[in-house]
Design a protein around this motif. Structure first.
Motif, PDB file in Angstrom:
ATOM      1  N   PHE A 285     -48.965 -55.837   0.093  1.00 50.43           N
ATOM      2  CA  PHE A 285     -47.863 -56.099   1.026  1.00 50.43           C
ATOM      3  C   PHE A 285     -46.530 -55.974   0.291  1.00 50.43           C
ATOM      4  O   PHE A 285     -45.593 -55.328   0.776  1.00 50.43           O
ATOM      5  CB  PHE A 285     -48.039 -57.489   1.615  1.00 50.43           C
ATOM      6  N   GLY A 286     -46.452 -56.569  -0.891  1.00 51.04           N
ATOM      7  CA  GLY A 286     -45.222 -56.459  -1.673  1.00 51.04           C
ATOM      8  C   GLY A 286     -44.925 -55.031  -2.080  1.00 51.04           C
ATOM      9  O   GLY A 286     -43.751 -54.605  -2.089  1.00 51.04           O
ATOM     10  N   GLN A 287     -45.955 -54.260  -2.412  1.00 47.66           N
ATOM     11  CA  GLN A 287     -45.740 -52.856  -2.778  1.00 47.66           C
ATOM     12  C   GLN A 287     -45.201 -52.042  -1.609  1.00 47.66           C
ATOM     13  O   GLN A 287     -44.343 -51.166  -1.788  1.00 47.66           O
ATOM     14  CB  GLN A 287     -47.048 -52.262  -3.294  1.00 47.66           C
ATOM     15  N   ALA A 288     -45.688 -52.325  -0.402  1.00 43.46           N
ATOM     16  CA  ALA A 288     -45.178 -51.621   0.779  1.00 43.46           C
ATOM     17  C   ALA A 288     -43.728 -52.014   1.053  1.00 43.46           C
ATOM     18  O   ALA A 288     -42.906 -51.172   1.448  1.00 43.46           O
ATOM     19  CB  ALA A 288     -46.060 -51.922   1.991  1.00 43.46           C
ATOM     20  N   ILE A 289     -43.400 -53.288   0.869  1.00 44.18           N
ATOM     21  CA  ILE A 289     -42.004 -53.726   1.022  1.00 44.18           C
ATOM     22  C   ILE A 289     -41.131 -53.012  -0.008  1.00 44.18           C
ATOM     23  O   ILE A 289     -40.027 -52.533   0.308  1.00 44.18           O
ATOM     24  CB  ILE A 289     -41.897 -55.256   0.853  1.00 44.18           C
ATOM     25  N   ALA A 290     -41.613 -52.919  -1.246  1.00 39.64           N
ATOM     26  CA  ALA A 290     -40.860 -52.231  -2.290  1.00 39.64           C
ATOM     27  C   ALA A 290     -40.633 -50.764  -1.930  1.00 39.64           C
ATOM     28  O   ALA A 290     -39.550 -50.207  -2.185  1.00 39.64           O
ATOM     29  CB  ALA A 290     -41.597 -52.345  -3.628  1.00 39.64           C
ATOM     30  N   ALA A 291     -41.636 -50.128  -1.325  1.00 39.31           N
ATOM     31  CA  ALA A 291     -41.488 -48.735  -0.914  1.00 39.31           C
ATOM     32  C   ALA A 291     -40.394 -48.592   0.139  1.00 39.31           C
ATOM     33  O   ALA A 291     -39.600 -47.643   0.109  1.00 39.31           O
ATOM     34  CB  ALA A 291     -42.815 -48.201  -0.375  1.00 39.31           C
ATOM     35  N   ALA A 292     -40.335 -49.545   1.065  1.00 41.24           N
ATOM     36  CA  ALA A 292     -39.281 -49.515   2.082  1.00 41.24           C
ATOM     37  C   ALA A 292     -37.904 -49.728   1.445  1.00 41.24           C
ATOM     38  O   ALA A 292     -36.925 -49.057   1.806  1.00 41.24           O
ATOM     39  CB  ALA A 292     -39.553 -50.585   3.137  1.00 41.24           C
TER      40      ALA A 292
END
Length: 368
Positions: free
Chosen positions: A113-120
């Motif tokens: 979840f944090g990695q997807a937020i970082a991608a955004a």
């Protein structure tokens, strides 16, 4: 007859849009003249991305590969809206359905979840909307925070492992490299109002469905309490009693400490799809979810839809994969369990569209 069908997803079985369409198909077999308005719903959990994608013209899915809750890579996506908003869903990156039949109560975490937020954030989003239902873990959102740059160490200064297991060893948390939220802020869509700890907290209420034993629950609750104290040393305003802090195994607490605002997910999705406008003109509203139980009254889609319909004087039917003995069915004009229709949970889950259509036929007959 005007019918609004506003089902949530049947978790792990059928998305909200397909579930709503299947029920509508069955209704039309009995009453082809009925006006049926589909308003698939979500509350921050599974289906949140789909709800935004269907309601916002020009929304773009951005693929991302992240570390899932079992530590292996999973292919997911986040959503970029035309106004620069990024929408990220925990269910598709760190959700319990990604574990299948397995449960990893001590080791599953929210890193993906944090990695997807970082991608955004890397893509330059102006604001974030985060759906945090359907979590696989009780890691207090620690995996998410570490993916965003936080460091969590034990008494010897070593990085701790992932999940609640690692959280038990945390002695200090370093936020010096934690990424900054976007300028437009972060809105968190939550389906529960539970605090982080205590008898109504993340471990006590949701831990058992993630595999925690009764003995584990007591231990993990204490772990979360110590974790909250560590975060409070860096963010004094962090409040473990904040409504929604216990959402997604404590991820609500971590996000609030990051500066996010927690809001009821069902309300936000309902506003997005103008559910109120559709309900105001309806003769009947049909809502439901996979498991309608004692937790459904606390921010879940059926309870929200019932309240909205009651404000307009419109009767509501609930259709669910399973209706538990502790479910509050007061105020619903009709209740239908797909498990009962199919003669068992396995049969219901094997072909949910068939039994949703049967539910539609039965509701149409009752309403004739």
């Amino acid at each position: 007859m005007s019918v609004v069908v506003a089902l949530d997803s049947l978790k792990g079985s059928l998305p909200a849009a397909a579930a709503s369409a299947a029920l509508a198909d069955g209704w039309r077999e009995v009453d082809p003249a009925a006006e049926i308005v589909l308003r698939p719903m979500a509350d921050g959990g599974e289906g949140t991305l789909d709800a935004f994608a269907a309601a916002v013209p020009g929304a773009q899915r951005r693929p991302v590969r992240v570390r899932g809750p079992r530590g292996t890579l999973v292919d997911a996506a986040w959503l970029l809206l035309p106004d620069g908003t990024g929408v990220v869903e925990l269910a598709s990156t760190s959700g319990i359905e990604l574990l299948g039949e397995d449960r990893l109560p001590w080791d599953a975490d929210t890193t993906g979840f944090g990695q997807a937020i970082a991608a955004a954030l890397d893509a330059g989003v102006e604001r974030l909307v985060l759906g945090i239902g359907s979590s696989a873990s009780t890691d207090g959102g620690s995996g998410m925070l570490r993916a965003l740059g936080a460091r969590m160490v034990d008494a010897d200064g070593r990085d701790v492992p992932a999940g609640a297991r690692g959280l038990a060893a945390v002695s200090a948390i370093d936020f010096s490299h934690l990424r900054t939220p976007p300028a437009g802020g972060v809105t968190v869509l939550s389906d529960v109002t539970n605090p982080l700890t205590g008898p109504a907290g993340a471990a006590a209420v949701f831990g058992p469905q993630k595999g925690l034993t009764a003995a584990d629950v007591e231990v993990v609750d204490g772990v979360l309490e110590r974790y909250a104290a560590c975060i409070a040393r860096r963010v004094p305003a962090a409040d473990p009693l904040l409504p929604g802090a216990g959402a997604a195994g404590g991820t609500g607490f971590a996000l609030a400490a990051w500066g996010a605002d927690l809001v009821p997910g069902a309300q936000r999705i309902a506003d997005l799809v103008d559910l109120a406008g559709a309900v105001a003109a309806a003769s009947l509203v049909v809502t439901g979810e996979g498991a309608f139980d004692g937790q459904s009254a606390a921010g879940k889609v059926p309870a929200f839809v019932q309240g909205l319909a009651a404000a307009h004087g419109v009767p509501v039917a609930v259709v669910a994969g399973r209706i538990a003995a502790d479910a509050d069915t007061a105020g619903f004009a009709h209740t239908i369990s797909l498990t009962d229709l199919a003669g068992g949970a396995a049969a219901s889950m094997a072909d949910p569209a068939r039994w949703l259509a049967e539910a539609g036929r039965r509701l149409a007959t009752r309403s004739a």
